[in-house]
Design a protein around this motif. Sequence first.
Motif, PDB file in Angstrom:
ATOM      1  N   THR A  83      51.212  23.200  37.482  1.00  0.00           N
ATOM      2  CA  THR A  83      50.384  24.014  38.376  1.00  0.00           C
ATOM      3  C   THR A  83      50.249  23.356  39.744  1.00  0.00           C
ATOM      4  OG1 THR A  83      49.165  24.800  36.446  1.00  0.00           O
ATOM      5  CG2 THR A  83      48.172  25.187  38.587  1.00  0.00           C
ATOM      6  N   ALA A  84      50.067  22.050  39.778  1.00  0.00           N
ATOM      7  CA  ALA A  84      49.943  21.341  41.053  1.00  0.00           C
ATOM      8  C   ALA A  84      51.232  21.432  41.866  1.00  0.00           C
ATOM      9  CB  ALA A  84      49.576  19.889  40.811  1.00  0.00           C
ATOM     10  N   VAL A  85      52.368  21.299  41.212  1.00  0.00           N
ATOM     11  CA  VAL A  85      53.652  21.404  41.920  1.00  0.00           C
ATOM     12  C   VAL A  85      53.839  22.810  42.476  1.00  0.00           C
ATOM     13  CG1 VAL A  85      56.160  21.418  41.572  1.00  0.00           C
ATOM     14  CG2 VAL A  85      54.789  19.537  40.689  1.00  0.00           C
ATOM     15  N   ARG A  86      53.510  23.818  41.707  1.00  0.00           N
ATOM     16  CA  ARG A  86      53.656  25.209  42.180  1.00  0.00           C
ATOM     17  C   ARG A  86      52.712  25.507  43.338  1.00  0.00           C
ATOM     18  NH1 ARG A  86      58.046  27.895  39.724  1.00  0.00           N
ATOM     19  NH2 ARG A  86      58.528  26.594  37.944  1.00  0.00           N
ATOM     20  N   ILE A 140      55.022  34.087  44.791  1.00  0.00           N
ATOM     21  CA  ILE A 140      54.117  33.820  43.664  1.00  0.00           C
ATOM     22  C   ILE A 140      54.583  34.569  42.418  1.00  0.00           C
ATOM     23  CG2 ILE A 140      51.769  34.242  42.812  1.00  0.00           C
ATOM     24  CD1 ILE A 140      50.813  33.669  45.720  1.00  0.00           C
ATOM     25  N   ALA A 141      54.948  35.830  42.581  1.00  0.00           N
ATOM     26  CA  ALA A 141      55.397  36.622  41.430  1.00  0.00           C
ATOM     27  C   ALA A 141      56.704  36.072  40.853  1.00  0.00           C
ATOM     28  CB  ALA A 141      55.578  38.088  41.848  1.00  0.00           C
ATOM     29  N   ILE A 142      57.631  35.703  41.720  1.00  0.00           N
ATOM     30  CA  ILE A 142      58.912  35.173  41.240  1.00  0.00           C
ATOM     31  C   ILE A 142      58.722  33.821  40.563  1.00  0.00           C
ATOM     32  CG2 ILE A 142      61.117  34.214  42.037  1.00  0.00           C
ATOM     33  CD1 ILE A 142      61.204  36.521  44.057  1.00  0.00           C
ATOM     34  N   SER A 143      57.841  33.001  41.099  1.00  0.00           N
ATOM     35  CA  SER A 143      57.655  31.668  40.516  1.00  0.00           C
ATOM     36  C   SER A 143      57.058  31.736  39.113  1.00  0.00           C
ATOM     37  CB  SER A 143      56.802  30.792  41.420  1.00  0.00           C
ATOM     38  OG  SER A 143      55.478  31.230  41.430  1.00  0.00           O
ATOM     39  N   LEU A 144      56.346  32.798  38.803  1.00  0.00           N
ATOM     40  CA  LEU A 144      55.800  32.933  37.452  1.00  0.00           C
ATOM     41  C   LEU A 144      56.906  33.128  36.412  1.00  0.00           C
ATOM     42  CD1 LEU A 144      52.648  35.178  37.937  1.00  0.00           C
ATOM     43  CD2 LEU A 144      52.705  32.766  37.351  1.00  0.00           C
ATOM     44  N   THR A 145      58.022  33.702  36.821  1.00  0.00           N
ATOM     45  CA  THR A 145      59.086  33.984  35.863  1.00  0.00           C
ATOM     46  C   THR A 145      59.937  32.765  35.539  1.00  0.00           C
ATOM     47  OG1 THR A 145      60.656  34.631  37.592  1.00  0.00           O
ATOM     48  CG2 THR A 145      59.254  36.361  36.689  1.00  0.00           C
ATOM     49  N   SER A 146      59.842  31.716  36.341  1.00  0.00           N
ATOM     50  CA  SER A 146      60.738  30.568  36.149  1.00  0.00           C
ATOM     51  C   SER A 146      60.058  29.358  35.506  1.00  0.00           C
ATOM     52  CB  SER A 146      61.334  30.165  37.500  1.00  0.00           C
ATOM     53  OG  SER A 146      60.316  29.727  38.368  1.00  0.00           O
ATOM     54  N   TRP A 147      58.911  29.538  34.915  1.00  0.00           N
ATOM     55  CA  TRP A 147      58.217  28.415  34.282  1.00  0.00           C
ATOM     56  C   TRP A 147      58.748  28.189  32.878  1.00  0.00           C
ATOM     57  CZ3 TRP A 147      52.261  28.346  35.405  1.00  0.00           C
ATOM     58  CH2 TRP A 147      52.071  28.154  36.772  1.00  0.00           C
ATOM     59  N   ASP A 148      58.874  26.921  32.546  1.00  0.00           N
ATOM     60  CA  ASP A 148      59.232  26.574  31.172  1.00  0.00           C
ATOM     61  C   ASP A 148      57.974  26.587  30.312  1.00  0.00           C
ATOM     62  OD1 ASP A 148      61.890  26.166  31.864  1.00  0.00           O
ATOM     63  OD2 ASP A 148      61.531  24.073  32.421  1.00  0.00           O
ATOM     64  N   ARG A 149      58.181  26.465  29.033  1.00  0.00           N
ATOM     65  CA  ARG A 149      57.036  26.440  28.109  1.00  0.00           C
ATOM     66  C   ARG A 149      56.256  25.148  28.299  1.00  0.00           C
ATOM     67  NH1 ARG A 149      54.607  29.110  24.431  1.00  0.00           N
ATOM     68  NH2 ARG A 149      54.016  28.259  22.423  1.00  0.00           N
ATOM     69  N   ILE A 150      54.945  25.278  28.388  1.00  0.00           N
ATOM     70  CA  ILE A 150      54.060  24.133  28.597  1.00  0.00           C
ATOM     71  C   ILE A 150      53.485  23.715  27.246  1.00  0.00           C
ATOM     72  CG2 ILE A 150      51.937  23.363  29.698  1.00  0.00           C
ATOM     73  CD1 ILE A 150      52.587  25.283  31.981  1.00  0.00           C
ATOM     74  N   ALA A 151      53.585  22.394  26.965  1.00  0.00           N
ATOM     75  CA  ALA A 151      53.185  21.904  25.646  1.00  0.00           C
ATOM     76  C   ALA A 151      51.900  21.089  25.643  1.00  0.00           C
ATOM     77  CB  ALA A 151      54.317  21.064  25.054  1.00  0.00           C
ATOM     78  N   ILE A 162      45.279  29.645  36.438  1.00  0.00           N
ATOM     79  CA  ILE A 162      44.896  28.663  37.458  1.00  0.00           C
ATOM     80  C   ILE A 162      45.768  28.841  38.695  1.00  0.00           C
ATOM     81  CG2 ILE A 162      44.847  26.201  38.028  1.00  0.00           C
ATOM     82  CD1 ILE A 162      44.204  25.698  35.035  1.00  0.00           C
ATOM     83  N   PHE A 163      47.068  28.962  38.495  1.00  0.00           N
ATOM     84  CA  PHE A 163      48.001  29.113  39.610  1.00  0.00           C
ATOM     85  C   PHE A 163      47.740  30.394  40.391  1.00  0.00           C
ATOM     86  CE2 PHE A 163      52.045  30.952  41.092  1.00  0.00           C
ATOM     87  CZ  PHE A 163      52.327  30.049  42.095  1.00  0.00           C
ATOM     88  N   LEU A 164      47.579  31.503  39.697  1.00  0.00           N
ATOM     89  CA  LEU A 164      47.341  32.779  40.388  1.00  0.00           C
ATOM     90  C   LEU A 164      46.039  32.760  41.174  1.00  0.00           C
ATOM     91  CD1 LEU A 164      48.549  35.373  37.730  1.00  0.00           C
ATOM     92  CD2 LEU A 164      49.573  34.886  39.958  1.00  0.00           C
ATOM     93  N   THR A 165      45.005  32.178  40.597  1.00  0.00           N
ATOM     94  CA  THR A 165      43.721  32.095  41.295  1.00  0.00           C
ATOM     95  C   THR A 165      43.832  31.237  42.551  1.00  0.00           C
ATOM     96  OG1 THR A 165      42.542  32.353  39.200  1.00  0.00           O
ATOM     97  CG2 THR A 165      41.304  31.461  41.063  1.00  0.00           C
ATOM     98  N   ALA A 166      44.376  30.044  42.406  1.00  0.00           N
ATOM     99  CA  ALA A 166      44.480  29.130  43.550  1.00  0.00           C
ATOM    100  C   ALA A 166      45.442  29.654  44.606  1.00  0.00           C
ATOM    101  CB  ALA A 166      44.912  27.745  43.075  1.00  0.00           C
ATOM    102  N   ALA A 167      46.615  30.122  44.182  1.00  0.00           N
ATOM    103  CA  ALA A 167      47.617  30.587  45.141  1.00  0.00           C
ATOM    104  C   ALA A 167      47.147  31.844  45.871  1.00  0.00           C
ATOM    105  CB  ALA A 167      48.940  30.848  44.429  1.00  0.00           C
ATOM    106  N   SER A 168      46.488  32.746  45.165  1.00  0.00           N
ATOM    107  CA  SER A 168      45.970  33.955  45.814  1.00  0.00           C
ATOM    108  C   SER A 168      44.889  33.613  46.826  1.00  0.00           C
ATOM    109  CB  SER A 168      45.417  34.926  44.777  1.00  0.00           C
ATOM    110  OG  SER A 168      46.426  35.330  43.906  1.00  0.00           O
ATOM    111  N   TYR A 169      43.990  32.728  46.441  1.00  0.00           N
ATOM    112  CA  TYR A 169      42.928  32.324  47.368  1.00  0.00           C
ATOM    113  C   TYR A 169      43.507  31.663  48.609  1.00  0.00           C
ATOM    114  CZ  TYR A 169      39.068  29.884  49.492  1.00  0.00           C
ATOM    115  OH  TYR A 169      38.166  29.412  50.398  1.00  0.00           O
TER     116      TYR A 169
END
Length: 114
Positions: A82-85, A62-73, A9-16
């Motif tokens: 995703t909204a915050v990012r 965008i690439a760096i922000s993908l590495t700093s996500w915690d596990r989503i439960a 979702i993040f990659l699609t929205a952020a890329s667009y």
Amino acid sequence: MLNIISYLIFLTAASYITIDVGRRCYHAGKFYLEYLIHDKNLCLTINRILLGCYYLVNLGYIAISLTSWDRIASFEQVLSVTAVRIGNIMLILCVLHYINIFSLYLLRKNLTIK
């Protein structure tokens, strides 16, 4: 699994958003640059450099922000993280846009004084 959904979702929205804003600023920026700098070839070169730098900065973030996500439960976390990012991307775009406009304004002001 929820992290992957959130990433997609993040990659699609952020890329667009990044590509659309870049394209719009590139096309509208031609007229602004031509108003500030009366050399069409120089304006085209500056506009292309700004677009390239814009894409590099945003896609890098965008690439760096993908590495700093915690596990989503949960799905609630998917939406909130995703909204915050995406909000961060939009704020960065806004700040970069206004810095560029202000820098070009100062450049024009300095060129007209001399």
